[in-house]
Every structure is written in C-alpha cells, then in structure tokens.
Enzyme design. Structure first.
Site, PDB file in Angstrom:
ATOM      1  N   ALA A  82      46.085  28.636 100.528  1.00 44.26           N
ATOM      2  CA  ALA A  82      45.560  28.285  99.200  1.00 44.26           C
ATOM      3  C   ALA A  82      44.757  26.984  99.262  1.00 44.26           C
ATOM      4  O   ALA A  82      44.989  26.155 100.141  1.00 44.26           O
ATOM      5  CB  ALA A  82      46.719  28.099  98.230  1.00 44.26           C
ATOM      6  N   TRP A 127      54.661  15.517 104.475  1.00 48.24           N
ATOM      7  CA  TRP A 127      54.266  14.319 103.725  1.00 48.24           C
ATOM      8  C   TRP A 127      52.976  14.520 102.922  1.00 48.24           C
ATOM      9  O   TRP A 127      52.825  14.013 101.812  1.00 48.24           O
ATOM     10  CB  TRP A 127      54.177  13.101 104.639  1.00 48.24           C
ATOM     11  CG  TRP A 127      53.940  11.831 103.872  1.00 48.24           C
ATOM     12  CD1 TRP A 127      52.962  10.911 104.068  1.00 48.24           C
ATOM     13  CD2 TRP A 127      54.722  11.331 102.751  1.00 48.24           C
ATOM     14  NE1 TRP A 127      53.064   9.884 103.159  1.00 48.24           N
ATOM     15  CE2 TRP A 127      54.140  10.119 102.338  1.00 48.24           C
ATOM     16  CE3 TRP A 127      55.839  11.816 102.065  1.00 48.24           C
ATOM     17  CZ2 TRP A 127      54.644   9.367 101.264  1.00 48.24           C
ATOM     18  CZ3 TRP A 127      56.336  11.069 100.997  1.00 48.24           C
ATOM     19  CH2 TRP A 127      55.736   9.861 100.613  1.00 48.24           C
ATOM     20  N   ASN A 128      52.012  15.278 103.478  1.00 49.36           N
ATOM     21  CA  ASN A 128      50.788  15.513 102.703  1.00 49.36           C
ATOM     22  C   ASN A 128      51.101  16.284 101.430  1.00 49.36           C
ATOM     23  O   ASN A 128      50.629  15.944 100.347  1.00 49.36           O
ATOM     24  CB  ASN A 128      49.754  16.287 103.528  1.00 49.36           C
ATOM     25  CG  ASN A 128      49.179  15.433 104.635  1.00 49.36           C
ATOM     26  OD1 ASN A 128      48.403  14.524 104.395  1.00 49.36           O
ATOM     27  ND2 ASN A 128      49.595  15.708 105.857  1.00 49.36           N
ATOM     28  N   ASP A 181      46.609   8.198 116.415  1.00 51.74           N
ATOM     29  CA  ASP A 181      47.826   8.721 115.818  1.00 51.74           C
ATOM     30  C   ASP A 181      48.992   8.018 116.517  1.00 51.74           C
ATOM     31  O   ASP A 181      49.033   7.932 117.750  1.00 51.74           O
ATOM     32  CB  ASP A 181      47.888  10.241 116.071  1.00 51.74           C
ATOM     33  CG  ASP A 181      48.881  10.938 115.166  1.00 51.74           C
ATOM     34  OD1 ASP A 181      50.033  10.468 115.085  1.00 51.74           O
ATOM     35  OD2 ASP A 181      48.515  11.944 114.536  1.00 51.74           O
ATOM     36  N   GLN A 218      45.142  23.967  98.242  1.00 52.42           N
ATOM     37  CA  GLN A 218      46.366  23.389  97.656  1.00 52.42           C
ATOM     38  C   GLN A 218      46.129  22.265  96.642  1.00 52.42           C
ATOM     39  O   GLN A 218      46.778  22.239  95.601  1.00 52.42           O
ATOM     40  CB  GLN A 218      47.294  22.895  98.774  1.00 52.42           C
ATOM     41  CG  GLN A 218      48.611  22.354  98.246  1.00 52.42           C
ATOM     42  CD  GLN A 218      49.689  22.268  99.286  1.00 52.42           C
ATOM     43  OE1 GLN A 218      50.035  23.261  99.918  1.00 52.42           O
ATOM     44  NE2 GLN A 218      50.224  21.092  99.493  1.00 52.42           N
ATOM     45  N   HIS A 247      48.292  16.077 110.283  1.00 51.36           N
ATOM     46  CA  HIS A 247      47.776  14.855 110.905  1.00 51.36           C
ATOM     47  C   HIS A 247      46.255  14.775 110.734  1.00 51.36           C
ATOM     48  O   HIS A 247      45.706  13.723 110.444  1.00 51.36           O
ATOM     49  CB  HIS A 247      48.132  14.826 112.396  1.00 51.36           C
ATOM     50  CG  HIS A 247      49.611  14.694 112.645  1.00 51.36           C
ATOM     51  ND1 HIS A 247      50.165  13.608 113.273  1.00 51.36           N
ATOM     52  CD2 HIS A 247      50.643  15.508 112.328  1.00 51.36           C
ATOM     53  CE1 HIS A 247      51.485  13.763 113.331  1.00 51.36           C
ATOM     54  NE2 HIS A 247      51.792  14.916 112.784  1.00 51.36           N
ATOM     55  N   HIS A 265      58.183  22.393 101.395  1.00 54.81           N
ATOM     56  CA  HIS A 265      58.983  21.979 102.558  1.00 54.81           C
ATOM     57  C   HIS A 265      59.025  20.453 102.661  1.00 54.81           C
ATOM     58  O   HIS A 265      59.705  19.910 103.516  1.00 54.81           O
ATOM     59  CB  HIS A 265      58.392  22.584 103.833  1.00 54.81           C
ATOM     60  CG  HIS A 265      57.040  22.011 104.205  1.00 54.81           C
ATOM     61  ND1 HIS A 265      55.998  21.881 103.316  1.00 54.81           N
ATOM     62  CD2 HIS A 265      56.566  21.515 105.393  1.00 54.81           C
ATOM     63  CE1 HIS A 265      54.950  21.354 103.929  1.00 54.81           C
ATOM     64  NE2 HIS A 265      55.270  21.119 105.189  1.00 54.81           N
ATOM     65  N   GLU A 299      50.500  14.991  97.704  1.00 50.98           N
ATOM     66  CA  GLU A 299      49.585  15.741  96.837  1.00 50.98           C
ATOM     67  C   GLU A 299      50.282  16.101  95.527  1.00 50.98           C
ATOM     68  O   GLU A 299      49.688  16.072  94.453  1.00 50.98           O
ATOM     69  CB  GLU A 299      49.064  16.995  97.575  1.00 50.98           C
ATOM     70  CG  GLU A 299      48.055  16.642  98.671  1.00 50.98           C
ATOM     71  CD  GLU A 299      47.898  17.702  99.759  1.00 50.98           C
ATOM     72  OE1 GLU A 299      48.339  18.859  99.545  1.00 50.98           O
ATOM     73  OE2 GLU A 299      47.350  17.379 100.831  1.00 50.98           O
TER      74      GLU A 299
HETATM   75  N1  UDP Z   1      47.720  23.311 102.719  1.00 52.19           N
HETATM   76  C1  UDP Z   1      46.662  23.982 102.155  1.00 52.19           C
HETATM   77  N2  UDP Z   1      46.855  25.279 101.782  1.00 52.19           N
HETATM   78  C2  UDP Z   1      48.034  25.924 101.925  1.00 52.19           C
HETATM   79  C3  UDP Z   1      49.123  25.233 102.495  1.00 52.19           C
HETATM   80  C4  UDP Z   1      48.935  23.910 102.879  1.00 52.19           C
HETATM   81  O1  UDP Z   1      45.574  23.421 102.009  1.00 52.19           O
HETATM   82  O2  UDP Z   1      48.105  27.093 101.565  1.00 52.19           O
HETATM   83  C5  UDP Z   1      47.522  21.910 103.135  1.00 52.19           C
HETATM   84  C6  UDP Z   1      48.231  20.947 102.214  1.00 52.19           C
HETATM   85  O3  UDP Z   1      47.400  20.655 101.121  1.00 52.19           O
HETATM   86  C7  UDP Z   1      48.516  19.762 103.105  1.00 52.19           C
HETATM   87  C8  UDP Z   1      48.582  20.380 104.512  1.00 52.19           C
HETATM   88  O4  UDP Z   1      48.074  21.700 104.415  1.00 52.19           O
HETATM   89  O5  UDP Z   1      47.451  18.838 103.039  1.00 52.19           O
HETATM   90  C9  UDP Z   1      49.991  20.476 105.054  1.00 52.19           C
HETATM   91  O6  UDP Z   1      50.431  19.235 105.449  1.00 52.19           O
HETATM   92  P1  UDP Z   1      51.926  18.772 105.271  1.00 52.19           P
HETATM   93  O7  UDP Z   1      52.014  17.384 105.790  1.00 52.19           O
HETATM   94  O8  UDP Z   1      52.362  18.966 103.868  1.00 52.19           O
HETATM   95  O9  UDP Z   1      52.773  19.787 106.122  1.00 52.19           O
HETATM   96  P2  UDP Z   1      52.683  20.340 107.635  1.00 52.19           P
HETATM   97  O10 UDP Z   1      51.726  21.454 107.632  1.00 52.19           O
HETATM   98  O11 UDP Z   1      52.249  19.191 108.506  1.00 52.19           O
HETATM   99  O12 UDP Z   1      54.077  20.787 107.900  1.00 52.19           O
END
Ligand code: UDP
Length: 454
Positions: A332, A352-353, A114, A334, A16, A349, A357
């Site tokens: 990481a 949505w982010n 939000d 990402q 979020h 998983h 991405e």
């Molecule tokens: N992310 C990251 N490094 C990691 C794992 C995740 O920077 O090793 C970031 C990823 O790029 C994304 C966010 O964490 O922007 C995760 O958001 P997402 O909506 O995919 O999943 P949530 O964590 O909410 O389940």
C-alpha cells in the site's frame, strides 16, 4: 569551498533505506552538499521500478549508486539471519566502498553510515574520511540494545522465559516500564544467539563516530535521548524524517517503495466513512503464519470493523477473504493510507518507520510486534505514550477483537486525543523553531566543520 560530497550507506532493507534516503534528500535540498547513496543493484532496480525516487532525485544533486550484492542480502522473510546478511554485505560491498573512498577525481568528504554497518566505519576510518552514524530505530530501542552488556553484567540476562512479566530493574531510565517480554526477542534465546552477539557488537561501536543521528523527536523521547547523551554526547534527533522532508521541500510527495504500491485502495478508502477502517500491515520483513493470520482475520471480522490489509506475496500466510467490509492489497502507499480520514486505527508490527508514520498521522495503534526493536516500540506505544494497545505474545481472535474495539470504540476518545497531541508535537518539531529542525541545522554545520578541519 567546492560542494561537499557526502556518501550515505544504508543497510539494504526497506525501513533503513526509507529513513536514510529521506535524510539524503533533506541534506541535498537544504544545503549545497552532493550525496552519493549506496544501494545493492537489486535494490537500485526496485527503487527505479516501484518508487518515484529516480525521477524525484533527478532534480537534486543526489546519485543512487548501485553496488554488487551477495547471495544473502535480499531479505527473505522467514529465513533471515542478521549475521549472514551483514557478513555478505560487508564482503561484497567493501571493494566498491574502498574504490569510492580512494577516488581522487571525485573525493568523498564525509560518510553517513547506517549504525549497524561497522565495516563502513572501519573502511572510512582507514581512508581518513570522517564518519557520522545513523540508527534507524527508536531512541528507546537503541538504549535497550546499548544496555544489553550491562544487563548481562548485572545478571538480569539471560533469563528464564517462565515469567516474562517480571519487570527489569537494571535498565536505567526504564525500570518498571519494560518487562522481560518487552526486550528484543533475541534476549529470549540466551546470550550465544548469533543475532544477540551481532547486534551487541554493532551497537557497542556507536560512540566511535563523530555523532549519532536518530529518526525521532525530542518531545516523544526526551528522557531516553538524555540518557543516550550521557554515553554518546553528540546526538541529533532529526525526525520524523518523512515529515521533516515535507516541511522543508514544501508538499513533496516521496515514495521509496521497493514493491509496487496499489493505489486503488485509496479510492476504496474514499467510499468508507470517516474513522471506520483499520489499516493492517506488518512492514517489509515480518512473516505471518497462516494460523496467526486466521486469528487476526476472525478478530477483525468479529469486531465488525472495516479493514484494509497488506498481505505481501512473500509474507507466508494464506489468501484472505475480504468480503464487503475489507480490502486486501499486496503493498500500500502507507503514508497516504494513514493520512486518509477513513482510517481510524492501525494494526502494526511496530517497525519504527510505521510507528512514526502513525504518530505523525495521529492514528492510534494495535501493536503486534515480532522481533528486534518492535518489542520495545510496542511497549512504549501502549505503556508510555498511550496511543494504542500492545498485544505482543497474545494474538488470538478474542484478544484481537478486544484490542480493536478498545482502540476504535471503548477507549477511542482517550487514544485519539493523545494521538492528536503527539501528531501536533511531531509537526511542530520539524518546522522552524522546532527541535528536529534545529538539530538538522546543527548536523549540517557540524558536517561542514568536520570536513573543513579534515
Ligand atoms: N510500507 C509501505 N507499504 C506497505 C507496507 C509498508 O509503504 O504496504 C512502508 C512503510 O510506510 C514504512 C516501511 O515500509 O515506511 C516499513 O518500515 P518499518 O520500519 O515500519 O518496518 P520494516 O519493514 O523495517 O520491518
């Protein structure tokens, strides 16, 4: 008119915060708005420690404002209860929110909340401040949540979990696309589950604010966006926000990580052949059991593919032997990983982010969803967008190996072609003339109009 002052309030979790902070930066960089961005103190600390947000935001009229937090707000994977989380946030944040909204010295002109925090809507309405909502999930998942009361009314919910492959017939626009197993996981636990009740209650408030902002783009979700517009006419599809931010702030490299990024994996990727590595990550909340992790590991190793795997220290599971073909990190960078030419697939998983991405980077996915919107997103990745495989509910080593091979060998041309096309469409949506670019400008104008009328 003096600079408009916008208050942005995300739910305190990585996904979020990432997308709402991207929106905050976009607003500051493209307008004369000032933004106050509310985060609990522990998130404020972690953003300052691990992201480049504080130094980056110094150059913008954007202030991260720490607020107190309660005992249930730091999401602990495994024991997460959405109702406790929201109740705790509401009771601890409300006094600070009221104070900010009543501050005559530095008045707030507009709130972007939000869309799962209805207490923010209520508090702002009491103070007479206009509110826009932002939901940080996909349009397709939002629509499913929005339709839950209708599914209950038409007696398609609750269902017997014996046959999860039955397709839904009363889900407008998605008839024949979604099966029972593709609905948010809370639908499998009866109507009284706390999660189900909480999410339904929050979602039903969405038509109340001035408009709804979504982190998606028209080309990807046009039919669903049209459906949502029939119930919430004022909709802004302004995503993918991380890509949008880059185009409007040319070359801006933003990190919003709440954990320390291990950048050494980028060097390791430099030494791997093009399109040879599977990136494996399950975001910030999912907890992977040791058993599931073992199956995943065997599947990956048996596929013969190289892998870069994120194993958060708080994610459960076990130590993974990486050996010659793999690399394991705690967190990481990402976006940079997905953009690296060595990465040819993403076991995700389907948060949505992460999904967006991957779309922007043109990387096909193997989806292993756990809860919430992830179940819907993964169905769309596989069955609608055709940019990956959905292995929900079947994560064993044989399935993992098969899906990884599908994406990287047997059907790789097909997946890569579609992923490239969607990535192009995503990039086009956020440049001048694109739909998301247009919607952001429309949002900005609407905020100005609403504030001048208030
Ligand atoms: N992310 C990251 N490094 C990691 C794992 C995740 O920077 O090793 C970031 C990823 O790029 C994304 C966010 O964490 O922007 C995760 O958001 P997402 O909506 O995919 O999943 P949530 O964590 O909410 O389940």
């Amino acid at each position: 008119m003096s600079k408009l002052h916008i208050l942005i309030f995300p739910a305190p979790s990585q996904g979020h915060i990432t997308s709402m902070l991207n929106l905050a930066e976009l607003l500051c960089a493209t307008t004369s708005f000032r933004v106050t961005f509310l985060v609990p103190a522990y998130i404020h600390r972690r953003l300052s420690q691990h992201s480049n947000a504080t130094s980056r935001l110094n150059h913008l009229p954007l202030r991260l404002h720490p607020i107190p937090h309660g005992p249930h707000e730091d999401i602990r994977p495994g024991s997460f209860d959405v109702k406790d989380w929201l109740d705790s946030l509401s009771s601890t944040a409300q006094p600070s929110l009221r104070e900010l909204l009543a501050d005559d010295e530095d008045p707030i002109d507009c709130v972007i909340s939000d869309g799962i925090l209805s207490f923010v809507l209520e508090t702002a309405e009491e103070a007479g401040v206009p509110v826009f909502y932002m939901r940080t999930l996909s349009a397709c998942a939002f629509w499913v949540y929005f339709c839950l009361p209708h599914l209950i009314q038409s007696q398609e919910l609750p269902f017997d979990c014996d046959d999860l492959d039955l397709t839904m017939v009363n889900l407008r626009g998605m008839e024949g696309v979604l099966r029972r197993r593709d609905l948010p996981r809370c639908c499998r636990h009866g109507l009284d589950s706390r999660t189900m009740q909480t999410i339904m209650h929050q979602t039903l408030q969405t038509p109340r604010p001035r408009g709804l902002i979504l982190n998606t783009f028209d080309h990807l979700e046009a039919p669903t966006l049209d459906l949502i517009r029939t119930r919430i006419p004022n909709l802004y599809a302004v995503g993918p926000l991380h890509a949008h931010l880059k185009t409007r702030l040319t070359g801006n490299s933003s990190s919003t990580s709440l954990w320390e990024e291990d950048k050494t994996c980028l060097k390791w990727l430099d030494d791997q052949p093009e399109n040879s590595v599977f990136y494996v990550s399950f975001g910030s909340i999912v907890r992977v059991t040791a058993e599931a992790q073992t199956e995943l590991w065997h599947g990956l190793v048996n596929s013969g593919k190289r892998f870069l795997w994120v194993v958060r220290t708080d994610s459960g599971g076990m130590e993974i032997a990486d050996g010659g073909r793999g690399r394991v990190v705690g967190w990481a960078p990402q976006e940079a990983v997905l953009a690296h030419p060595a990465v040819g697939g993403f076991v995700t998983h389907c948060g949505w982010n992460s999904t967006l991405e991957s779309v922007v980077a043109g990387v096909p996915m193997v989806c292993w969803p756990h809860f919430g919107d992830q179940q819907v997103n993964s169905r769309f990745v596989d069955g609608v967008w055709g940019i990956g495989r959905d292995m929900k509910d079947h994560c064993d080593r044989v399935v993992v190996e098969k899906m990884v091979r599908d994406v990287m060998e047997d059907r790789s041309c097909e997946f890569q072609r579609r992923a490239r096309d969607l990535a192009k469409a995503a990039r086009e949506s956020v440049v001048e003339g694109g739909t998301s670019y247009y919607d952001l400008d429309r949002l900005i104008q609407d905020i100005r109009d609403v504030c001048s009328a208030a």
